[in-house]
Design an enzyme around this catalytic site. Structure first.
Site, PDB file in Angstrom:
ATOM      1  N   PRO A 278      -3.761  -9.627 -29.767  1.00  0.00           N
ATOM      2  CA  PRO A 278      -5.159  -9.082 -30.191  1.00  0.00           C
ATOM      3  C   PRO A 278      -5.674  -7.951 -28.921  1.00  0.00           C
ATOM      4  O   PRO A 278      -5.490  -8.407 -27.667  1.00  0.00           O
ATOM      5  CB  PRO A 278      -6.061  -9.762 -30.553  1.00  0.00           C
ATOM      6  CG  PRO A 278      -5.829 -11.132 -29.724  1.00  0.00           C
ATOM      7  CD  PRO A 278      -4.140 -11.083 -29.538  1.00  0.00           C
ATOM      8  N   ARG A 280      -8.511  -4.781 -29.657  1.00  0.00           N
ATOM      9  CA  ARG A 280      -9.758  -4.641 -30.367  1.00  0.00           C
ATOM     10  C   ARG A 280     -10.641  -5.623 -30.636  1.00  0.00           C
ATOM     11  O   ARG A 280     -11.854  -5.437 -30.330  1.00  0.00           O
ATOM     12  CB  ARG A 280      -9.557  -3.590 -31.342  1.00  0.00           C
ATOM     13  CG  ARG A 280     -10.470  -2.842 -32.237  1.00  0.00           C
ATOM     14  CD  ARG A 280     -10.629  -2.425 -33.618  1.00  0.00           C
ATOM     15  NE  ARG A 280      -9.058  -1.461 -33.506  1.00  0.00           N
ATOM     16  CZ  ARG A 280      -9.206  -0.215 -33.084  1.00  0.00           C
ATOM     17  NH1 ARG A 280     -10.332   0.309 -32.975  1.00  0.00           N
ATOM     18  NH2 ARG A 280      -8.160   0.414 -33.311  1.00  0.00           N
ATOM     19  N   ARG A 324     -12.730   8.781 -29.188  1.00  0.00           N
ATOM     20  CA  ARG A 324     -12.405   8.128 -30.711  1.00  0.00           C
ATOM     21  C   ARG A 324     -13.103   8.867 -31.708  1.00  0.00           C
ATOM     22  O   ARG A 324     -12.485   9.009 -32.752  1.00  0.00           O
ATOM     23  CB  ARG A 324     -12.798   6.666 -30.801  1.00  0.00           C
ATOM     24  CG  ARG A 324     -12.126   5.750 -29.863  1.00  0.00           C
ATOM     25  CD  ARG A 324     -12.184   4.192 -29.913  1.00  0.00           C
ATOM     26  NE  ARG A 324     -11.609   3.707 -31.487  1.00  0.00           N
ATOM     27  CZ  ARG A 324     -12.145   3.550 -32.314  1.00  0.00           C
ATOM     28  NH1 ARG A 324     -13.371   3.716 -32.494  1.00  0.00           N
ATOM     29  NH2 ARG A 324     -11.306   3.276 -33.552  1.00  0.00           N
ATOM     30  N   TYR A 328      -9.940  10.167 -33.857  1.00  0.00           N
ATOM     31  CA  TYR A 328      -9.761   9.126 -35.133  1.00  0.00           C
ATOM     32  C   TYR A 328     -10.940   9.588 -36.112  1.00  0.00           C
ATOM     33  O   TYR A 328     -11.007   8.773 -37.031  1.00  0.00           O
ATOM     34  CB  TYR A 328      -9.609   7.809 -34.746  1.00  0.00           C
ATOM     35  CG  TYR A 328      -8.690   7.283 -33.690  1.00  0.00           C
ATOM     36  CD1 TYR A 328      -7.390   7.583 -33.677  1.00  0.00           C
ATOM     37  CD2 TYR A 328      -9.374   6.909 -32.363  1.00  0.00           C
ATOM     38  CE1 TYR A 328      -6.509   7.050 -32.633  1.00  0.00           C
ATOM     39  CE2 TYR A 328      -8.413   6.211 -31.463  1.00  0.00           C
ATOM     40  CZ  TYR A 328      -6.934   6.506 -31.475  1.00  0.00           C
ATOM     41  OH  TYR A 328      -6.090   6.213 -30.491  1.00  0.00           O
ATOM     42  N   CYS A 356     -16.759  21.790 -23.724  1.00  0.00           N
ATOM     43  CA  CYS A 356     -16.661  22.965 -23.976  1.00  0.00           C
ATOM     44  C   CYS A 356     -15.417  23.190 -25.321  1.00  0.00           C
ATOM     45  O   CYS A 356     -14.352  23.563 -25.239  1.00  0.00           O
ATOM     46  CB  CYS A 356     -16.402  24.114 -23.289  1.00  0.00           C
ATOM     47  SG  CYS A 356     -17.546  24.369 -21.880  1.00  0.00           S
ATOM     48  N   GLU A 357     -15.761  22.390 -26.228  1.00  0.00           N
ATOM     49  CA  GLU A 357     -14.980  22.033 -27.534  1.00  0.00           C
ATOM     50  C   GLU A 357     -15.959  21.866 -28.500  1.00  0.00           C
ATOM     51  O   GLU A 357     -16.877  20.840 -28.375  1.00  0.00           O
ATOM     52  CB  GLU A 357     -13.962  20.949 -27.266  1.00  0.00           C
ATOM     53  CG  GLU A 357     -13.090  20.914 -25.950  1.00  0.00           C
ATOM     54  CD  GLU A 357     -11.829  21.015 -26.592  1.00  0.00           C
ATOM     55  OE1 GLU A 357     -11.336  20.936 -27.965  1.00  0.00           O
ATOM     56  OE2 GLU A 357     -10.991  21.200 -25.578  1.00  0.00           O
ATOM     57  N   TYR A 385     -10.749   0.839 -26.675  1.00  0.00           N
ATOM     58  CA  TYR A 385     -10.123   2.307 -26.526  1.00  0.00           C
ATOM     59  C   TYR A 385     -11.286   3.034 -26.255  1.00  0.00           C
ATOM     60  O   TYR A 385     -11.349   4.095 -26.877  1.00  0.00           O
ATOM     61  CB  TYR A 385      -9.532   2.691 -28.006  1.00  0.00           C
ATOM     62  CG  TYR A 385      -8.551   1.357 -28.326  1.00  0.00           C
ATOM     63  CD1 TYR A 385      -7.229   1.208 -27.785  1.00  0.00           C
ATOM     64  CD2 TYR A 385      -8.664   0.427 -29.195  1.00  0.00           C
ATOM     65  CE1 TYR A 385      -6.178   0.415 -27.891  1.00  0.00           C
ATOM     66  CE2 TYR A 385      -7.559  -0.361 -29.497  1.00  0.00           C
ATOM     67  CZ  TYR A 385      -6.411  -0.621 -28.810  1.00  0.00           C
ATOM     68  OH  TYR A 385      -5.544  -1.306 -29.005  1.00  0.00           O
TER      69      TYR A 385
HETATM   70  C1  LIG Z   1      -1.872  -1.689 -29.208  1.00  0.00           C
HETATM   71  C2  LIG Z   1      -1.017  -2.894 -29.493  1.00  0.00           C
HETATM   72  C3  LIG Z   1      -1.808  -4.196 -29.932  1.00  0.00           C
HETATM   73  C4  LIG Z   1      -3.206  -4.440 -30.094  1.00  0.00           C
HETATM   74  O1  LIG Z   1      -3.731  -3.601 -31.199  1.00  0.00           O
HETATM   75  P1  LIG Z   1      -5.243  -4.133 -31.554  1.00  0.00           P
HETATM   76  O2  LIG Z   1      -5.557  -3.152 -32.817  1.00  0.00           O
HETATM   77  O3  LIG Z   1      -6.298  -3.464 -30.638  1.00  0.00           O
HETATM   78  O4  LIG Z   1      -5.461  -5.387 -31.969  1.00  0.00           O
HETATM   79  C5  LIG Z   1      -0.827  -5.317 -29.840  1.00  0.00           C
HETATM   80  N1  LIG Z   1       0.390  -4.966 -29.828  1.00  0.00           N
HETATM   81  C6  LIG Z   1       1.025  -3.967 -29.507  1.00  0.00           C
HETATM   82  C7  LIG Z   1       2.383  -3.965 -29.343  1.00  0.00           C
HETATM   83  C8  LIG Z   1       0.257  -3.007 -29.415  1.00  0.00           C
HETATM   84  O5  LIG Z   1       0.676  -1.618 -29.191  1.00  0.00           O
END
Ligand SMILES: *Cc1c(COP(=O)(O)O)cnc(C)c1O
Length: 432
Positions: A278, A280, A324, A328, A356-357, A385
């Site tokens: 994990p 995020r 972000r 996204y 400037c965007e 992130y």
């Molecule tokens: C980015 C990534 C994660 C983590 O993803 P989250 O959405 O932040 O939990 C785990 N494993 C791999 C291989 C990744 O590239």
């Protein structure tokens, strides 16, 4: 009392007023809660411990989400390992004191130098994502007289993840090895010098709130593991990736208890050591980006906004600090640091940065209590992130990061200096 709360009408993170951090460290600044980090880790580990013995799983923090060494150490001290995706992150893991036997190395484009550094440190596992990578890893390990334990990252071809740019487990994505082709590649890997097959790995995407895509992927992984074992391969580890969803606006977060139950039902019976990655879910809601209003633009007179008029709030944070929203279309709730008094009128604002965007926009038409010059406001849920994706665009120096614990805080990344940026650059001889 929550980690984020108003006291005396001032937004606090734990027991520290954000206005104090702004006054002492300046803005923009990333602020993290030590308690929230710990709570996030414990919530996941508790859910898993409810379903299986603690020694059966390893939570390897995907540190690309927030790789400040203090954040990594805070999680490492609770028992987390690290999932790294570069040689740079290996150095961070080392600096944060993450033991080698808790480090997993993922990523589609590992260079020879990065492989060698990982082998030198003796990390626990390398997740291999292609045949040419396998060949280079074998060659590198053999030359160094080492054996490396690997898992193949397979692509279970499931669709998951909230956004096109963060879905990783579909056939057309660049990640992993087609699950159909995996068995023959395991057979090939087994013959290579310097390679020891240890397990199988997957990571299907990010910001996933449902068990359903995991259920599909787990079923395919279980079939694969059975098939590999029947061919005589030793599969003792299974890496089920990360991607657990959190709440930014009104999304349902991943239900950790039911996820743990699914792991118990579908993965635990394989009798493997289970690795989770994990990112995020551990840091996202533990951080915020604090910013100050520079100007209010396009209103007849500051503070008085006519009906139907578009108002820009120009703040001192920009897309180079938090990309972000523009990358996204991500939503980060904005909280005023001084709580609006009852009866304060609300207006629809476009919150923009100085870059400037046109893309340097955090929110459009957002209803917020009336804002004024010099007001402070915090983009919540910015711990994942956020700081890690910042850049020097527009020659804006990287902003500091602070970690709050109780009523104290510490600067864990100093504010960069434009002089530091210029010091990296030089004239060629013919321009001197
Ligand atoms: C980015 C990534 C994660 C983590 O993803 P989250 O959405 O932040 O939990 C785990 N494993 C791999 C291989 C990744 O590239």
């Amino acid at each position: 009392m929550g980690v984020y709360h108003y006291k005396n009408s001032e937004l606090h993170i734990e027991d520290v007023a954000l206005s104090r951090i702004a006054a002492e460290v300046g803005t923009p600044v990333y602020c993290y809660s030590f308690k929230m980090l710990q709570d996030n880790y414990h919530a996941l580990s508790k859910a898993l411990r409810g379903a299986m013995p603690a020694q059966d799983f390893l939570i390897a923090y995907a540190c690309k989400a927030g790789s400040n060494i203090a954040l990594m150490k805070a999680l490492g001290d609770e028992g987390a390992g690290a999932d790294i995706v570069s040689g740079g992150e290996l150095e961070r893991a080392k600096a944060a004191g993450i033991p080698a036997d808790k480090i997993v190395y993922s990523g589609v484009g590992k260079s020879r130098a990065e492989m060698a550094a990982a082998l030198e440190y003796g990390i626990w596992q390398i997740n291999v994502e292609s045949v040419p990578e396998l060949d280079l890893l074998s060659q590198t390990a053999a030359e160094m007289g080492k054996t490396v334990r690997i898992a193949l990252r397979v692509n279970p071809d499931v669709h998951a993840g909230g956004h096109e740019k963060i879905s990783t487990g579909r056939k057309q994505d660049k990640f992993g090895i087609d699950i159909e082709k995996a068995p023959e590649i395991y057979d090939y890997a087994a013959k290579l010098p310097g390679i020891e097959i240890a397990g199988a790995a997957m990571h299907i995407g990010s910001q996933i709130a449902e068990n359903a895509p995991f259920k599909d992927a787990f079923a395919r992984m279980a079939t694969l593991v059975a098939r590999l074992r029947a061919s005589g391969h030793n599969i003792s580890r299974i890496d089920i990736g990360g991607g657990f969803g959190i709440t930014y606006k009104d999304e349902k977060p991943m239900d950790l208890e039911s996820f743990a139950a699914l792991v118990k039902e579908m993965i635990a019976p394989l009798g493997c050591q289970i690795i989770l990655e994990p990112g995020r879910a551990l840091v996202g809601n533990a951080g915020l980006l604090l910013s100050r209003v520079l100007y209010i633009k396009n209103c007849p007179s500051e503070g008085k906004i006519g009906a139907g008029e578009r108002s820009f709030v120009i703040i001192d944070a920009a897309m180079n600090d938090l990309i972000r929203p523009t990358l996204y279309n991500a939503y980060h709730p904005l909280l005023p640091v001084r709580e609006a008094a009852a009866g304060t009128p609300e207006h629809a604002y476009d919150i923009v940065g100085p870059v400037c965007e046109t893309g340097d926009t955090f929110m459009t038409g957002e209803k917020l209590p009336e804002m004024k010059r010099d007001d402070l406001a915090a983009f919540m849920v910015s711990g994942a992130y956020g700081a890690v994706m910042s850049s020097y665009y527009n020659t804006r120096a990287l902003v500091p990061e602070v970690l709050v614990k109780g009523n104290e805080y510490a600067v864990i990344r100093k504010r960069h200096d434009v002089a530091d940026i210029l010091a990296m650059e030089q004239f060629p001889n013919w321009l001197k």
